[in-house]
Scaffold this active site. Sequence first.
Site, PDB file in Angstrom:
ATOM      1  N   HIS A  10       0.832  -1.209   0.000  1.00 61.27           N
ATOM      2  CA  HIS A  10       0.000   0.000   0.000  1.00 61.27           C
ATOM      3  C   HIS A  10       0.866   1.259   0.000  1.00 61.27           C
ATOM      4  O   HIS A  10       0.968   1.955   1.020  1.00 61.27           O
ATOM      5  CB  HIS A  10      -0.939  -0.015   1.208  1.00 61.27           C
ATOM      6  CG  HIS A  10      -2.004  -1.061   1.095  1.00 61.27           C
ATOM      7  ND1 HIS A  10      -2.527  -1.736   2.176  1.00 61.27           N
ATOM      8  CD2 HIS A  10      -2.655  -1.542   0.007  1.00 61.27           C
ATOM      9  CE1 HIS A  10      -3.459  -2.586   1.755  1.00 61.27           C
ATOM     10  NE2 HIS A  10      -3.543  -2.494   0.443  1.00 61.27           N
ATOM     11  N   HIS A  50      -0.518  -8.797   0.569  1.00 63.47           N
ATOM     12  CA  HIS A  50      -1.578  -8.936   1.574  1.00 63.47           C
ATOM     13  C   HIS A  50      -2.275 -10.283   1.530  1.00 63.47           C
ATOM     14  O   HIS A  50      -3.020 -10.620   2.432  1.00 63.47           O
ATOM     15  CB  HIS A  50      -2.602  -7.798   1.377  1.00 63.47           C
ATOM     16  CG  HIS A  50      -1.932  -6.483   1.146  1.00 63.47           C
ATOM     17  ND1 HIS A  50      -1.668  -5.994  -0.122  1.00 63.47           N
ATOM     18  CD2 HIS A  50      -1.395  -5.604   2.026  1.00 63.47           C
ATOM     19  CE1 HIS A  50      -1.016  -4.847  -0.017  1.00 63.47           C
ATOM     20  NE2 HIS A  50      -0.835  -4.586   1.264  1.00 63.47           N
ATOM     21  N   CYS A  87       3.023 -12.134   1.890  1.00 60.62           N
ATOM     22  CA  CYS A  87       4.060 -12.191   2.917  1.00 60.62           C
ATOM     23  C   CYS A  87       4.006 -13.552   3.620  1.00 60.62           C
ATOM     24  O   CYS A  87       2.914 -14.009   4.000  1.00 60.62           O
ATOM     25  CB  CYS A  87       3.848 -11.066   3.931  1.00 60.62           C
ATOM     26  SG  CYS A  87       5.023 -11.191   5.298  1.00 60.62           S
ATOM     27  N   GLU A 127      -6.116  -8.151   3.367  1.00 56.41           N
ATOM     28  CA  GLU A 127      -5.577  -9.296   4.123  1.00 56.41           C
ATOM     29  C   GLU A 127      -6.721 -10.077   4.783  1.00 56.41           C
ATOM     30  O   GLU A 127      -6.689 -11.316   4.842  1.00 56.41           O
ATOM     31  CB  GLU A 127      -4.584  -8.813   5.187  1.00 56.41           C
ATOM     32  CG  GLU A 127      -3.976  -9.976   5.964  1.00 56.41           C
ATOM     33  CD  GLU A 127      -3.027  -9.548   7.073  1.00 56.41           C
ATOM     34  OE1 GLU A 127      -2.381  -8.478   6.953  1.00 56.41           O
ATOM     35  OE2 GLU A 127      -2.923 -10.281   8.070  1.00 56.41           O
ATOM     36  N   THR A 162      -2.217  -9.250  10.620  1.00 57.00           N
ATOM     37  CA  THR A 162      -0.812  -9.064  11.023  1.00 57.00           C
ATOM     38  C   THR A 162      -0.473  -7.625  11.422  1.00 57.00           C
ATOM     39  O   THR A 162       0.561  -7.396  12.048  1.00 57.00           O
ATOM     40  CB  THR A 162       0.127  -9.448   9.863  1.00 57.00           C
ATOM     41  OG1 THR A 162      -0.227  -8.668   8.722  1.00 57.00           O
ATOM     42  CG2 THR A 162       0.040 -10.928   9.537  1.00 57.00           C
ATOM     43  N   SER A 178       5.397  -0.193   4.447  1.00 58.51           N
ATOM     44  CA  SER A 178       5.373  -0.136   2.978  1.00 58.51           C
ATOM     45  C   SER A 178       5.940   1.175   2.433  1.00 58.51           C
ATOM     46  O   SER A 178       5.847   1.435   1.234  1.00 58.51           O
ATOM     47  CB  SER A 178       3.933  -0.332   2.498  1.00 58.51           C
ATOM     48  OG  SER A 178       3.037   0.453   3.276  1.00 58.51           O
TER      49      SER A 178
HETATM   50  C1  2E6 Z   1       1.042  -7.331   3.708  1.00 59.89           C
HETATM   51  C2  2E6 Z   1       0.647  -7.626   4.966  1.00 59.89           C
HETATM   52  C3  2E6 Z   1       0.950  -6.751   5.926  1.00 59.89           C
HETATM   53  O1  2E6 Z   1      -2.406  -2.212   4.953  1.00 59.89           O
HETATM   54  P1  2E6 Z   1      -1.226  -3.048   5.412  1.00 59.89           P
HETATM   55  O2  2E6 Z   1      -0.480  -2.451   6.527  1.00 59.89           O
HETATM   56  O3  2E6 Z   1      -1.666  -4.465   5.683  1.00 59.89           O
HETATM   57  O4  2E6 Z   1      -0.267  -3.217   4.149  1.00 59.89           O
HETATM   58  P2  2E6 Z   1       0.980  -2.355   3.640  1.00 59.89           P
HETATM   59  O5  2E6 Z   1       1.137  -2.708   2.201  1.00 59.89           O
HETATM   60  O6  2E6 Z   1       0.873  -0.937   4.004  1.00 59.89           O
HETATM   61  O7  2E6 Z   1       2.174  -2.946   4.487  1.00 59.89           O
HETATM   62  C4  2E6 Z   1       2.822  -4.134   4.228  1.00 59.89           C
HETATM   63  C5  2E6 Z   1       2.015  -5.344   4.469  1.00 59.89           C
HETATM   64  C6  2E6 Z   1       1.735  -6.183   3.447  1.00 59.89           C
HETATM   65  N1  2E6 Z   1       1.627  -5.629   5.676  1.00 59.89           N
HETATM   66 FE1  F3S Z   2       4.682  -9.183   6.364  1.00 60.42          FE
HETATM   67 FE2  F3S Z   2       4.402  -7.813   8.543  1.00 60.42          FE
HETATM   68 FE3  F3S Z   2       5.544  -6.745   6.501  1.00 60.42          FE
HETATM   69  S1  F3S Z   2       2.990  -9.311   7.723  1.00 60.42           S
HETATM   70  S2  F3S Z   2       4.549  -7.658   4.767  1.00 60.42           S
HETATM   71  S3  F3S Z   2       6.331  -8.487   7.649  1.00 60.42           S
HETATM   72  S4  F3S Z   2       4.196  -5.694   7.881  1.00 60.42           S
END
Ligand code: 2E6
Ligand code: F3S
Length: 318
Positions: free
Chosen positions: A49, A82, A104, A134, A173, A275
């Site tokens: 994201h 996700h 992930c 997710e 997560t 992210s």
């Molecule tokens: C996948 C799972 C967890 O909105 P979210 O925080 O879940 O996602 P991103 O893309 O901002 O952060 C990485 C991510 C991917 N976190």
């Molecule tokens: Fe995975 Fe946590 Fe990053 S679930 S994508 S390590 S924020």
Amino acid sequence: MASTPKRALELLIAAPRGFCAGVDRAIRIVELAIEKYGAPVYVRHEIVHNKFVVDTLRAKGAIFVEELDEVPDGVPVVFSAHGVPKAVPAKAAERGLSYLDATCPLVSKVHRQAERLVASGRHIVFIGHAGHPEVIGTFGQVPEGSMTLIETVADVAKFEPRDPNILSFLTQTTLSVDDTAEVVAALQAKYPAIQAPRGEDICYATSNRQAAIKAIAGACDAVLVIGAPNSSNSLRLVEVAERQGIPAQLIQRASELHWGFLDGVKTLGITAGASAPEQLVRELIDRLAERFDVTEREVETTQETIAFKLPRGLEAAA
Ligand code: 2E6
Ligand code: F3S
């Protein structure tokens, strides 16, 4: 004429911040897929994201879509970090599409736990945010009706399970560590027999980033979080600072900063969601340095060394 001296601004920069191992891996998968197959490579949902990441990959030949139906036959597709419901890879296979799964590994771990629990006859209480990809992906690992979404302590009060003796809970997560502890406590008070996950589902990156901003927020007059409005883990960082009574704002990059936010601020905390690229943190600091006499201090609460393997077939190209 001598110019007016710049006002002093102390920057407390949280560490860890920014990219986690899952984000690093997901971005690398898209880059390597483009190298291996040539452009275009389709990506279902934003790979992570973050608009800057998505725009950078788009410039290299990625095409982002929301649904598999939008992917033409014969081109490779990558699933975002996700995770996706089981029906998505099944449909891709049915269409003969080559696909790469950038989910992930820590999200996949929750998927496998969900499958295992349902197979052993348990009903899952899933703590997460409705509508988040997710959550949609994790619900899509198990048959309909075998998992109930709980977002808040109030939801726990309203929840009426058919059989309170077969409950297990799992979580998204990227939740708030503190909010989740409250929801779990409410669940355990109402259902003492509820089974907890084997390990913590909130991932190391989420909890480390929350602990890092928590450690500095009290010493700051305001906090800026670099991240996207649809990034769950980034939004949680804003909440952590606000919980301590510190004004906090989420900005995607320096250009979104309203300078009035810094009126009267002597010490500014800075962090970034999992992210958000470090380049955007640097950009913000450089922009601040144009207006203020900045001093930078990084406060590291823990070191991260975790890295994830690439999917088979891509690691040779790495
Ligand atoms: C996948 C799972 C967890 O909105 P979210 O925080 O879940 O996602 P991103 O893309 O901002 O952060 C990485 C991510 C991917 N976190
Ligand atoms: Fe995975 Fe946590 Fe990053 S679930 S994508 S390590 S924020």
